[in-house]
Every structure is written in structure tokens, then in C-alpha cells.
Design an enzyme around this catalytic site. Sequence first.
Site, PDB file in Angstrom:
ATOM      1  N   ASN A   1       0.870  -1.287   0.030  1.00  0.00           N
ATOM      2  CA  ASN A   1      -0.027  -0.013   0.067  1.00  0.00           C
ATOM      3  C   ASN A   1       0.749   1.346  -0.100  1.00  0.00           C
ATOM      4  O   ASN A   1       2.007   1.223   0.634  1.00  0.00           O
ATOM      5  CB  ASN A   1      -0.888   0.208   1.147  1.00  0.00           C
ATOM      6  CG  ASN A   1      -0.268   0.625   2.517  1.00  0.00           C
ATOM      7  OD1 ASN A   1      -0.489   1.677   2.411  1.00  0.00           O
ATOM      8  ND2 ASN A   1       0.346  -0.192   3.334  1.00  0.00           N
ATOM      9  N   ARG A   2       0.371   2.348  -0.668  1.00  0.00           N
ATOM     10  CA  ARG A   2       0.963   3.742  -0.656  1.00  0.00           C
ATOM     11  C   ARG A   2      -0.255   4.593  -0.261  1.00  0.00           C
ATOM     12  O   ARG A   2      -0.662   5.541  -1.177  1.00  0.00           O
ATOM     13  CB  ARG A   2       1.844   4.073  -1.666  1.00  0.00           C
ATOM     14  CG  ARG A   2       1.043   3.769  -3.210  1.00  0.00           C
ATOM     15  CD  ARG A   2       1.859   4.551  -4.106  1.00  0.00           C
ATOM     16  NE  ARG A   2       1.221   4.069  -5.686  1.00  0.00           N
ATOM     17  CZ  ARG A   2       1.410   2.906  -6.208  1.00  0.00           C
ATOM     18  NH1 ARG A   2       2.278   2.235  -5.593  1.00  0.00           N
ATOM     19  NH2 ARG A   2       0.884   2.733  -7.394  1.00  0.00           N
ATOM     20  N   MET A   3      -1.067   4.383   0.825  1.00  0.00           N
ATOM     21  CA  MET A   3      -2.158   5.032   0.892  1.00  0.00           C
ATOM     22  C   MET A   3      -1.768   6.691   1.223  1.00  0.00           C
ATOM     23  O   MET A   3      -2.614   7.648   0.764  1.00  0.00           O
ATOM     24  CB  MET A   3      -2.932   4.560   2.134  1.00  0.00           C
ATOM     25  CG  MET A   3      -3.350   3.123   2.236  1.00  0.00           C
ATOM     26  SD  MET A   3      -4.483   2.903   0.771  1.00  0.00           S
ATOM     27  CE  MET A   3      -5.785   3.438   1.342  1.00  0.00           C
TER      28      MET A   3
ATOM     29  N   ASN B   1       3.799   7.836  14.976  1.00  0.00           N
ATOM     30  CA  ASN B   1       3.982   7.279  14.012  1.00  0.00           C
ATOM     31  C   ASN B   1       4.900   7.805  13.095  1.00  0.00           C
ATOM     32  O   ASN B   1       4.728   9.164  12.659  1.00  0.00           O
ATOM     33  CB  ASN B   1       2.707   6.826  12.947  1.00  0.00           C
ATOM     34  CG  ASN B   1       3.174   6.152  11.910  1.00  0.00           C
ATOM     35  OD1 ASN B   1       4.069   5.570  11.852  1.00  0.00           O
ATOM     36  ND2 ASN B   1       2.146   6.048  10.874  1.00  0.00           N
TER      37      ASN B   1
ATOM     38  N   LYS C   1       5.935   3.978  16.843  1.00  0.00           N
ATOM     39  CA  LYS C   1       5.991   2.954  16.110  1.00  0.00           C
ATOM     40  C   LYS C   1       7.169   2.948  15.265  1.00  0.00           C
ATOM     41  O   LYS C   1       7.225   3.890  14.380  1.00  0.00           O
ATOM     42  CB  LYS C   1       4.574   2.686  15.247  1.00  0.00           C
ATOM     43  CG  LYS C   1       4.352   1.701  14.474  1.00  0.00           C
ATOM     44  CD  LYS C   1       2.940   1.518  13.959  1.00  0.00           C
ATOM     45  CE  LYS C   1       2.623   0.515  12.815  1.00  0.00           C
ATOM     46  NZ  LYS C   1       1.296   0.270  12.573  1.00  0.00           N
TER      47      LYS C   1
ATOM     48  N   THR D   1       6.267  -4.139  13.862  1.00  0.00           N
ATOM     49  CA  THR D   1       6.741  -2.930  13.035  1.00  0.00           C
ATOM     50  C   THR D   1       5.713  -2.444  11.989  1.00  0.00           C
ATOM     51  O   THR D   1       4.644  -2.841  11.910  1.00  0.00           O
ATOM     52  CB  THR D   1       7.933  -3.577  11.915  1.00  0.00           C
ATOM     53  OG1 THR D   1       7.294  -4.347  11.086  1.00  0.00           O
ATOM     54  CG2 THR D   1       8.869  -4.251  12.740  1.00  0.00           C
ATOM     55  N   ASN D   2       6.024  -1.414  11.455  1.00  0.00           N
ATOM     56  CA  ASN D   2       5.335  -0.977  10.387  1.00  0.00           C
ATOM     57  C   ASN D   2       5.593  -1.593   9.089  1.00  0.00           C
ATOM     58  O   ASN D   2       6.070  -2.618   9.076  1.00  0.00           O
ATOM     59  CB  ASN D   2       5.577   0.541   9.862  1.00  0.00           C
ATOM     60  CG  ASN D   2       4.344   1.365   9.498  1.00  0.00           C
ATOM     61  OD1 ASN D   2       3.524   0.899   8.645  1.00  0.00           O
ATOM     62  ND2 ASN D   2       4.087   2.433  10.068  1.00  0.00           N
TER      63      ASN D   2
ATOM     64  N   GLY E   1       2.131  -8.247   5.755  1.00  0.00           N
ATOM     65  CA  GLY E   1       1.839  -9.786   5.761  1.00  0.00           C
ATOM     66  C   GLY E   1       2.540 -10.641   5.875  1.00  0.00           C
ATOM     67  O   GLY E   1       3.760 -10.397   6.542  1.00  0.00           O
TER      68      GLY E   1
ATOM     69  N   GLY F   1       2.549  -9.587   9.684  1.00  0.00           N
ATOM     70  CA  GLY F   1       2.212 -11.047   9.421  1.00  0.00           C
ATOM     71  C   GLY F   1       1.950 -11.991  10.445  1.00  0.00           C
ATOM     72  O   GLY F   1       2.074 -13.248  10.370  1.00  0.00           O
TER      73      GLY F   1
ATOM     74  N   THR G   1      -3.028  -7.280   7.710  1.00  0.00           N
ATOM     75  CA  THR G   1      -3.187  -8.070   6.653  1.00  0.00           C
ATOM     76  C   THR G   1      -3.793  -9.653   6.695  1.00  0.00           C
ATOM     77  O   THR G   1      -4.744 -10.007   6.044  1.00  0.00           O
ATOM     78  CB  THR G   1      -1.759  -8.294   6.085  1.00  0.00           C
ATOM     79  OG1 THR G   1      -1.306  -6.887   5.784  1.00  0.00           O
ATOM     80  CG2 THR G   1      -1.895  -8.836   4.548  1.00  0.00           C
TER      81      THR G   1
HETATM   82  C1  LIG Z   1      -3.442  -0.526   3.806  1.00  0.00           C
HETATM   83  C2  LIG Z   1      -2.765  -0.302   4.843  1.00  0.00           C
HETATM   84  C3  LIG Z   1      -2.619   0.709   5.557  1.00  0.00           C
HETATM   85  C4  LIG Z   1      -1.875   1.109   6.601  1.00  0.00           C
HETATM   86  N1  LIG Z   1      -1.828   2.457   7.180  1.00  0.00           N
HETATM   87  C5  LIG Z   1      -1.284   2.276   8.482  1.00  0.00           C
HETATM   88  C6  LIG Z   1      -1.421   3.868   9.277  1.00  0.00           C
HETATM   89  O1  LIG Z   1      -1.959   4.591   8.659  1.00  0.00           O
HETATM   90  N2  LIG Z   1      -0.511   3.878  10.170  1.00  0.00           N
HETATM   91  C7  LIG Z   1       0.297   2.939  10.727  1.00  0.00           C
HETATM   92  O2  LIG Z   1       0.765   3.060  11.676  1.00  0.00           O
HETATM   93  N3  LIG Z   1       0.502   1.566   9.998  1.00  0.00           N
HETATM   94  C8  LIG Z   1      -0.417   1.479   8.961  1.00  0.00           C
HETATM   95  N4  LIG Z   1      -0.384   0.465   8.330  1.00  0.00           N
HETATM   96  C9  LIG Z   1       0.613  -0.637   8.745  1.00  0.00           C
HETATM   97  C10 LIG Z   1      -0.097  -1.652   9.530  1.00  0.00           C
HETATM   98  O3  LIG Z   1      -0.543  -1.190  10.898  1.00  0.00           O
HETATM   99  C11 LIG Z   1       0.745  -2.585  10.439  1.00  0.00           C
HETATM  100  O4  LIG Z   1       1.907  -2.019  11.054  1.00  0.00           O
HETATM  101  C12 LIG Z   1       1.634  -3.630   9.099  1.00  0.00           C
HETATM  102  O5  LIG Z   1       0.574  -3.853   7.862  1.00  0.00           O
HETATM  103  C13 LIG Z   1       2.072  -4.926   9.502  1.00  0.00           C
HETATM  104  O6  LIG Z   1       1.188  -5.763   9.924  1.00  0.00           O
HETATM  105  P1  LIG Z   1       0.189  -6.792   8.970  1.00  0.00           P
HETATM  106  O7  LIG Z   1       1.437  -7.696   8.308  1.00  0.00           O
HETATM  107  O8  LIG Z   1      -0.619  -7.671  10.285  1.00  0.00           O
HETATM  108  O9  LIG Z   1      -0.543  -6.072   8.229  1.00  0.00           O
HETATM  109  C14 LIG Z   1      -1.045   0.101   7.121  1.00  0.00           C
HETATM  110  C15 LIG Z   1      -1.035  -1.140   6.568  1.00  0.00           C
HETATM  111  C16 LIG Z   1      -1.795  -1.378   5.658  1.00  0.00           C
HETATM  112  C17 LIG Z   1      -1.969  -2.725   4.852  1.00  0.00           C
END
Ligand SMILES: Cc1cc2nc3c(=O)[nH]c(=O)nc-3n(C[C@H](O)[C@H](O)[C@H](O)COP(=O)(O)O)c2cc1C
Length: 301
Positions: free
Chosen positions: A74-76, A136, A177, A205-206, A231, A260, A282
Site C-alpha cells: 500500500n501507498r495510502m 507514527n 511505532k 513494525t510498520n 503480511g 504477518g 493483513t
Molecule cells: C492498507 C494499509 C494501511 C496502513 N496504514 C497505516 C497507518 O495509517 N498507520 C500505521 O501506523 N500503520 C499503517 N499500516 C501498517 C499496519 O498497521 C501494520 O503495521 C503492518 O501492515 C504490518 O502488519 P500486518 O502484516 O498484520 O499487516 C497500514 C497497513 C496497510 C496494509
Amino acid sequence: MSGSVASNPIKVMGLDFKHPVGLAAGLDKDAKAIRGLFQMGFSHIEVGTLTPRPQPGNDKPRLYRLRKDQALINRMGFNNEGSIAASKRLVNRDKSWGVVGGNIGRNKLTANENAVEDYLLSMNHLRAVVDYFTINISSPNTPGLRDLQHEKALKRLLQKIYEENKVSDDPKPLAVKISPDLSKNEIQSISKLAVDCGFNGIIGTNTTTGRIGISINDRAIEKIGNGGLSGRPLSRHSTDVVSWIKEAVEDSTAVIGVGGVFTEQDVLDKRNAGADLVQVYTGFVYNGPSMIHDIQGAWKK
Ligand SMILES: Cc1cc2nc3c(=O)[nH]c(=O)nc-3n(C[C@H](O)[C@H](O)[C@H](O)COP(=O)(O)O)c2cc1C
């Protein structure tokens, strides 16, 4: 609320959690769905990332599924309606649903030199309605944001936030974070610095800008373009990061593991690495609400 089973209560950062599994930041950026999300069983929900002023985020497309790899890119870019709008939605929440964290960042157009003002503004907007704050500094989709992780800038930022929080009428636990794209040394220095600045939690982590462990070819990766990977491919590395943080901070601050998590074993791996709580994003996208019930009891076993 029927969805939240009080099966495994724990105290972290001075707050009571029904069990260790929460929703990571980014899914409910604007705090529009917390009631339903709590009903699905999360013990805590991190809303945001919120910025003091609303902003649209990056152009679409900005979110990609890598189904075979159980991953997302993502690059929201912190699309959100701003911390004032979120605070209005949170004001009437029922505290018995669970813990709400306010994840905050700076607006895209705010220079890093002035970033602290953005964090402080959002803290003021949200203080009455969240239970803890996450600073963050690790999203890869706001240009320059990760530079705030450099020691001098970080010390100034965290000290100021700590001081303002302490003298406020309602101080909240503070977490920071961090990114997975740092060396072990850097992660341990940041963790120690956060402890020295009085922080109560470190979230690792992020998403990663790396593209390791994914099966699509280079051309397909290039076509997707920039963004943070999350993920399954991040799972092992984020667990390593949790263990590096734990080694650095020992029991002086809480460690929150994210990256993940899909299964009970993933929760246990994060716990064995030193996590006090885990968060999911994810895994929830791919496996849906039933996964929360499947994994929330892992630590009791
Ligand atoms: C679509 C999307 C948007 C995200 N937006 C944010 C955000 O706004 N702020 C933040 O701290 N982390 C954001 N994250 C990161 C997640 O909070 C998390 O740290 C990261 O995805 C790793 O966890 P996961 O593997 O369970 O997804 C985002 C992740 C995804 C996939």
C-alpha cells in the site's frame, strides 16, 4: 458486547486488555467502525494514522493484494479526515468495548522541523477520547517521515511529546511505532531512546519497503511501484525486530508485535520474542473476523 470474549485479560501500559490481539493502525483510520470491529473480537483498535488537518492521501490505485503471498502493498499516504473529525466520532464510545489507541502522524505538507506541532495538535484533539497514543514515525508513504527516526530529531520529538503529555490535564500512555527497515543497532538505539524519553510502549513494525519473500516477478513488482509491504512475507522479520526491541528494553516498557500475524503460532512467535500484545492488519484482510477468535487465546496455552 458478545464478540469480545474476556478470556485472557492482561494489563499493558497501565491499561486493561481483554486479550492480546488488537487491530493495527490504518484499517479504521477515521474511527468510523470501532463498534463493529470490537464486536468482531479485537481487544483494542488503533485508529489512524490521523493528522491534525484532513488530507486526501495518494492517488489511486494505492492498495494491491498479493493473494498468493498473503501480502499487501500500500501507498495510502495518510488519507484521513483529520483528528478533530475522528474525536467527534469517538466521543460517545462505550469504554467497555475495549481499548482505543490514537495513532498520529504529520500532514504531508508539514516539514519535519515543524512535525512536533502536528503531533501535539492531534494529541489535543484526541486526548479526551483515546486510551493511548502511538507516535507514527515509520510509514513509508509520507515523504521524509522516516527521517524522524534519526537520533537527534527523534530525541527532540519524543522529549517534547512526553513533556506536553505529562503536563496536560489527562496524560496518556505513549507508544512509538518503528520501521522494519532499520539495522538491529538502529532499532535498539531508538528503543532505548524511547525508554529514556519516558515512553510506555514500542510497536514493531510498520510495513517494509523491501520486496523479499514475494513470488511475483520483477516486472509485476515494478508495475505496482512504491509502497509498504505487509503480511506473511514480513512475519519472520518483524518477529526478529520484536526480539531486538525486547533485548534492548527488557521489562522497562511494553513491546507490541505486529507484522504477518495470521495464526496462533504467529501470535506465539511474537510472544516468545517478547511481545506483550500483538496487532493484526493483513491477516484480518485475508482471513476475516473468525481469525480473531482463533488466535486470541494462544497465550493461555
Ligand atoms: C492498507 C494499509 C494501511 C496502513 N496504514 C497505516 C497507518 O495509517 N498507520 C500505521 O501506523 N500503520 C499503517 N499500516 C501498517 C499496519 O498497521 C501494520 O503495521 C503492518 O501492515 C504490518 O502488519 P500486518 O502484516 O498484520 O499487516 C497500514 C497497513 C496497510 C496494509
